[in-house]
Scaffold this motif. Sequence first.
Motif, mmCIF file in Angstrom:
data_model
loop_
_atom_site.group_PDB
_atom_site.id
_atom_site.type_symbol
_atom_site.label_atom_id
_atom_site.label_comp_id
_atom_site.label_asym_id
_atom_site.label_seq_id
_atom_site.Cartn_x
_atom_site.Cartn_y
_atom_site.Cartn_z
ATOM 1 N N LEU A 211 0.694 -1.132 -0.232
ATOM 2 C CA LEU A 211 -0.105 0.147 -0.072
ATOM 3 C C LEU A 211 0.694 1.298 -0.107
ATOM 4 O O LEU A 211 0.471 2.248 -0.571
ATOM 5 N N SER A 212 1.936 1.177 0.779
ATOM 6 C CA SER A 212 2.947 2.569 0.534
ATOM 7 C C SER A 212 3.470 2.576 -0.517
ATOM 8 O O SER A 212 4.054 3.864 -0.886
ATOM 9 N N LEU A 213 3.486 1.669 -1.574
ATOM 10 C CA LEU A 213 4.403 1.833 -2.930
ATOM 11 C C LEU A 213 3.274 2.244 -3.876
ATOM 12 O O LEU A 213 3.809 2.860 -4.784
ATOM 13 N N LEU A 214 1.997 2.281 -3.761
ATOM 14 C CA LEU A 214 0.875 2.753 -4.428
ATOM 15 C C LEU A 214 1.108 4.382 -4.934
ATOM 16 O O LEU A 214 1.618 5.088 -3.928
ATOM 17 N N PRO A 215 0.849 4.815 -6.002
ATOM 18 C CA PRO A 215 0.762 6.054 -6.591
ATOM 19 C C PRO A 215 -0.142 7.081 -5.773
ATOM 20 O O PRO A 215 -0.988 7.620 -6.528
ATOM 21 N N PRO A 219 -1.832 10.516 0.652
ATOM 22 C CA PRO A 219 -2.077 9.456 1.355
ATOM 23 C C PRO A 219 -3.163 9.417 2.394
ATOM 24 O O PRO A 219 -3.840 8.504 3.228
ATOM 25 N N GLY A 220 -3.196 10.909 2.930
ATOM 26 C CA GLY A 220 -4.296 11.113 3.966
ATOM 27 C C GLY A 220 -5.610 10.931 3.608
ATOM 28 O O GLY A 220 -6.514 11.192 4.721
ATOM 29 N N GLU A 258 1.996 2.661 13.597
ATOM 30 C CA GLU A 258 3.023 3.697 13.955
ATOM 31 C C GLU A 258 3.770 3.797 12.278
ATOM 32 O O GLU A 258 4.097 4.891 11.875
ATOM 33 N N TRP A 259 4.011 2.665 11.754
ATOM 34 C CA TRP A 259 4.774 2.609 10.641
ATOM 35 C C TRP A 259 3.959 3.086 9.372
ATOM 36 O O TRP A 259 4.479 3.903 8.756
ATOM 37 N N ILE A 260 2.715 2.869 9.473
ATOM 38 C CA ILE A 260 1.975 3.247 8.482
ATOM 39 C C ILE A 260 1.460 4.803 8.668
ATOM 40 O O ILE A 260 1.379 5.633 7.632
ATOM 41 N N GLU A 261 1.121 5.197 9.719
ATOM 42 C CA GLU A 261 0.980 6.747 10.017
ATOM 43 C C GLU A 261 2.129 7.350 9.557
ATOM 44 O O GLU A 261 1.912 8.442 9.216
ATOM 45 N N GLY A 264 1.785 8.841 6.315
ATOM 46 C CA GLY A 264 0.660 9.673 5.889
ATOM 47 C C GLY A 264 -0.708 9.305 5.989
ATOM 48 O O GLY A 264 -1.876 9.876 5.683
ATOM 49 N N PHE A 265 -0.771 7.761 6.295
ATOM 50 C CA PHE A 265 -2.232 7.406 6.300
ATOM 51 C C PHE A 265 -2.898 7.504 7.524
ATOM 52 O O PHE A 265 -2.254 7.592 8.424
ATOM 53 N N LYS A 266 -4.222 7.250 7.386
ATOM 54 C CA LYS A 266 -5.151 7.309 8.578
ATOM 55 C C LYS A 266 -5.328 5.985 9.047
ATOM 56 O O LYS A 266 -5.510 5.192 8.126
ATOM 57 N N VAL A 267 -5.512 5.588 10.253
ATOM 58 C CA VAL A 267 -5.730 4.273 10.730
ATOM 59 C C VAL A 267 -6.743 4.283 12.057
ATOM 60 O O VAL A 267 -6.805 5.228 12.621
ATOM 61 N N VAL A 268 -7.264 3.123 11.975
ATOM 62 C CA VAL A 268 -8.158 2.674 12.889
ATOM 63 C C VAL A 268 -7.764 1.367 13.650
ATOM 64 O O VAL A 268 -7.299 0.443 12.823
ATOM 65 N N LEU A 269 -7.506 1.585 14.988
ATOM 66 C CA LEU A 269 -6.917 0.306 15.636
ATOM 67 C C LEU A 269 -8.410 -0.735 16.090
ATOM 68 O O LEU A 269 -8.921 -0.049 16.867
#
Length: 436
Positions: A211-215, A219-220, A258-261, A264-269
């Motif tokens: 997901l982090s490689l996609l264009p 990312p927010g 922590e890695w994906i945030e 720049g992405f938003k996450v729900v745990l």
Amino acid sequence: MNAIVHDRSAQLLMAVDGLGYDEARFRLERAALVIDGPPDLDEAHQALLLSVVRCGVRMFKAGVFLGEGLSGRITIGLERPARLRRALQDLGAQVQTAPLDAARLWIGADDGHGAPQLRAWVDGWQAVISPRPAEDPPRTGNVLAGMAAGGLAVAELFRKTVLADVRACRRPQALSVWGANEPEIAKITRLPRHAWLLGLGNLGQATLFGLSLLPWDDPGEATFVLNDADVVGPENLSVQILTTPAWIGRKKVRAAAEWIEARGFKVVLDERRFIASTQPGQNDPRMALVGVDNLDARRWAAASGFDLVIDAGLGASGPEAFDIRLHAFPGAQDPAAVWPEIQTAGRKLPSSLAALVEQGRLDMCGAMTIAGASVGVPCTAVVAAALQLGQACRALETGSCADRVDLSLADLPRASWRQMPAALYRGPAVLASRVA
């Protein structure tokens, strides 16, 4: 004793070749990899290179070494604007002289330098590995095909160097992350802006990496539900591509968040286990990307009301370590037919583990723990995640994808694909962000 219990790499060799622990460690500690390529790589081949290094540093214990090429800046994903060579060193690659017997990989379809044993490149949506250069110039590819090519290359060289597989590095192999009737243009045009990621182990971490490689333009705009109840252990270091020693003892979902945030992405745990009554709420993602080895959780996820579930499964035993099976729902089969109840008989302790118990190097509890644990390699998870994301992007673009893929990285020509029998009920735009 704990070192043996946590040593998934040696356990793989013991399971595949029946080696004793000491001989397995000897083979692993001798294995080294040299990577080289042209000075500037396009985005697809940068993804290939990053995938090789993330997998290689965990599988080639004598080190991953960089050739004289591979300069320039990272232009893909969310790692930019770092210098490519510096980023690879940060991931564990080395620049000093490699051992003479190191395996050699060339990134690209041309002849390469230094007599590489294998070449890896991207051709449209296809990941290609071959001992020979390409006969025709390849098409421009994308990062998911590059990610898959990186995993394929590491698997092939590991099978040759460490597992002494006589079939490895002897023939070209190719895998499309799209499947049949792939578009001539490989540009990824829709991205999954909301997804529920069930499982953050071997496969789930590879999916986050993909997901982090996609264009992404921003990312927010993407929000991911990260769902896992497990804690990171020392045994995860050699098989999970994002795990670091600092993660050990922490909840997987919190470390992964922590890695994906940070990108720049938003996450729900969600640290709860996925159970029969778990369902996505009104504001939850309608797409689920599943990567767990619990059959009950996989059945429940597939039947829980998501608009699209893409489940990727990895082989659990030594002989199956390079096998992948992907299922998408709604599909031609219901979850109960895909994963029937299995009656397991008492498990006999393998002779290699019995010998360690007899020598007093392992107690019976530790031996039974190893015998009952899944054996995996990160390269298989990386290819599976690229396939999973490739089918997600295909579904978002066309409203349909493959509902079953069955393959082995050791024998890609025998891969089987089956198309989803009907288009998704809800249109792809509901689930996707458009790429400019």
